[in-house]
Design an enzyme around this catalytic site. Sequence first.
Site, PDB file in Angstrom:
ATOM      1  N   HIS A   1      -8.050  -5.174  -1.102  1.00 12.06           N
ATOM      2  CA  HIS A   1      -6.703  -4.354  -0.619  1.00 12.06           C
ATOM      3  C   HIS A   1      -6.046  -5.529   0.094  1.00 12.06           C
ATOM      4  O   HIS A   1      -4.662  -5.603   0.226  1.00 12.06           O
ATOM      5  CB  HIS A   1      -6.994  -3.252   0.326  1.00 12.06           C
ATOM      6  CG  HIS A   1      -5.719  -2.421   0.552  1.00 12.06           C
ATOM      7  ND1 HIS A   1      -5.000  -1.724  -0.626  1.00 12.06           N
ATOM      8  CD2 HIS A   1      -5.113  -1.957   1.683  1.00 12.06           C
ATOM      9  CE1 HIS A   1      -4.070  -0.973  -0.084  1.00 12.06           C
ATOM     10  NE2 HIS A   1      -4.298  -1.265   1.150  1.00 12.06           N
TER      11      HIS A   1
ATOM     12  N   SER B   1       0.910  -1.207  -0.026  1.00 12.12           N
ATOM     13  CA  SER B   1       0.051  -0.064   0.081  1.00 12.12           C
ATOM     14  C   SER B   1       0.944   1.440   0.077  1.00 12.12           C
ATOM     15  O   SER B   1       1.730   1.446  -0.893  1.00 12.12           O
ATOM     16  CB  SER B   1      -0.889  -0.224   1.179  1.00 12.12           C
ATOM     17  OG  SER B   1      -1.924   0.901   1.095  1.00 12.12           O
TER      18      SER B   1
ATOM     19  N   ASP C   1     -10.112  -3.597  -5.050  1.00 10.42           N
ATOM     20  CA  ASP C   1      -9.479  -2.960  -4.109  1.00 10.42           C
ATOM     21  C   ASP C   1     -10.011  -1.367  -4.109  1.00 10.42           C
ATOM     22  O   ASP C   1      -9.792  -0.720  -5.185  1.00 10.42           O
ATOM     23  CB  ASP C   1      -7.942  -2.799  -4.467  1.00 10.42           C
ATOM     24  CG  ASP C   1      -7.212  -2.218  -3.131  1.00 10.42           C
ATOM     25  OD1 ASP C   1      -7.774  -1.594  -2.496  1.00 10.42           O
ATOM     26  OD2 ASP C   1      -6.060  -2.482  -3.072  1.00 10.42           O
TER      27      ASP C   1
END
Length: 696
Positions: A662, A542, A627
Amino acid sequence: MKPPVAKMIDHASETHGHHRIDPYAWLKNKSDPEVTAYLEAENHYTATEMAHTEALQQTLYEEMVGRIQETDLSVPVRIEGYLYYSRTEEGRQYPIFCRKAGDEQAAEEILLDLNAEAEGLEYLSLGLFEISPDQRILAYSLDTTGSESYTLYFKALDSGSLLDDRVEGVSYSLEWANDSRTVFYTVDDHAKRPYRLLRHELGQTGADTTVFEEPDELFRVGVSKTKDHAFLILSIASIETSECRLLDADQPQSAFRLIQSRESGHRYRIEHRNGLLFILSNRHAPNFKLMTAPVGQPQEEHWTEMIQHDPGIMLNGLDMFEGFLAIYERRGGLRSIRILSFLDDDLTGTAGSPPSTHAHEIFFEEPVYTVSGSQNPMYKSRILRFTYTSLTTPASVYDYDMATHERELLKRQPVLGSFDVDDYESERLFVTAEDGAKIPVSVVYRKGLERDHSSPCLLYGYGAYGMSMDPGFSSHRLSLLDRGMVYAIAHIRGGQEMGRQWYDQGKFLNKKNTFTDFMAAGQALIDGGYTSSDRLAIMGGSAGGLLVGAVLNMAPDMIKSAVAKVPFVDVINTMLDDNLPLTVPEYEEWGNPNDKTYYEYILSYSPYDNVEGKAYPHLLVTAGLNDPRVHYWEPAKWTAKLRSVKTDSNRLLLKTNMGAGHGGASGRYDSLRELAFDYAFILDTLNVVSDRDDAA
């Protein structure tokens, strides 16, 4: 096999008089069959290129599964007359949530079996799980796609049947009023921002009542409850600013009452005890101070200081009890716990002055560790439950008697097989950054390490949002350590390990400190003999994927191999699109590129925009098709651009989970398969082979 080549369609844009061409903008169109075809072609290429590691992947997977106690039980938590716990069963992907009435000898009552809920689904994530105050109704929410769009359900625990009440599109926040019939919950707007608080009464057939709606796109709305169940707390917060409101939990139809109106840069949060509010505030106190105020006069002019600001100690949070207050702190880069024992007999709190207390600290022996509060739902208790772990010590749950200072180990995470804590060693280094700052680096390895530059090493980092990467144990990581690898965590700026200033020095126009800190950590590991540049791998996810991408552009020769998990790499395009989730709220993290100063600074480090025609290390990139945080097209565009210009023959792989978001795969075994894949890529590209791998 030749890698896929994404077509190029020039997409022109102009910002502040600066012209940019984005040849891969077309990959944003999720409904375009060519986009799906490209992602699937990349997946096929990745599978083909990694086919020679399938035996290694299976070995790693079996090792990791072999260390966990597949049929296991969490430490039960007492709430009112019940013991609540979760358990897992061998071969099943998800936990089962249960309770027993009275004691552990009572019959088990299954509240929610996520394995049953997941039947026929590729993905399942539990969001909310909240029991009503009378212990009769369970409110829970499920996401079945990875898009973080949850459906809220209510289950009658006496019959096991679902109520007719059902709410679509709820966010991550819900609290019960004390009547056990009224719930308050939040929902998201089009940008996945929790912006509205609603009230629902069980059995209600009409539309739920909107209690509060926040129009400012910087702010997010949440609801919680004070530990004594006296008040519901409505929190309205951006990254930099917050505001709280209170509602009598016995009067759910009444209105929330403002504590202190928001003011840019002022962050505060509250607890309650005996008519007195306890307020953690950063007013002239970057690391926070503790204030008190009468609940009837909560405005800031009535606040009284209880614990003054300390530039060396950050106050992270509070755990309130009737006779004690646990304060979670951070000092010297490590977490700590301070206990205050209330000495006053005044149970009214009407005077508003802080109560008299006696303080002590809970001490821990290892030089590198982390500790955090566990579930402590009971207000009238003298027991604090916390979890302790380190790079060499499995997660250990303790009950701590705040009156006698005695602690009891309830459970240590089982690690099956031949694991012996004495086989491993951890240490903390402080390396010098480009500007002279001292950066903590936590390191773990098998004892007997020869610091002769020959050992392979995996360096991990994150460095954003003030999130600290604390040094905890992972039984899965043993598969690296037992192959002679060194594992290191760089506690770089952008996190909050060293206090609020650590975060401030790694955000906005200081963001590049995050990257140069990480590079300094990597170079220190090389200079210290822990590894060498041709044996160093890096990993982040991320915002940590942004870190990986930036470092690959800035110092590719320092690194042999990299893994970027759902990486935030198309920073300038994302931050210019205010229709995307998280963009506007994160102006207070990265800066608003509609301001030319921020535009130019973000553009100078955005990994996608700084790809060059040069040699890059081996790179594995992952994405989740659903995501909502880092959209799949960011890693896809980055991979396509790298593939078109890089001058090396090193491996470049893109692996997109076509049915997740995610966090990747939701089932615990599926998640381990993904981790085994990542580890196999690292071990293979670093040419790490053990005897067991040869046998496989």
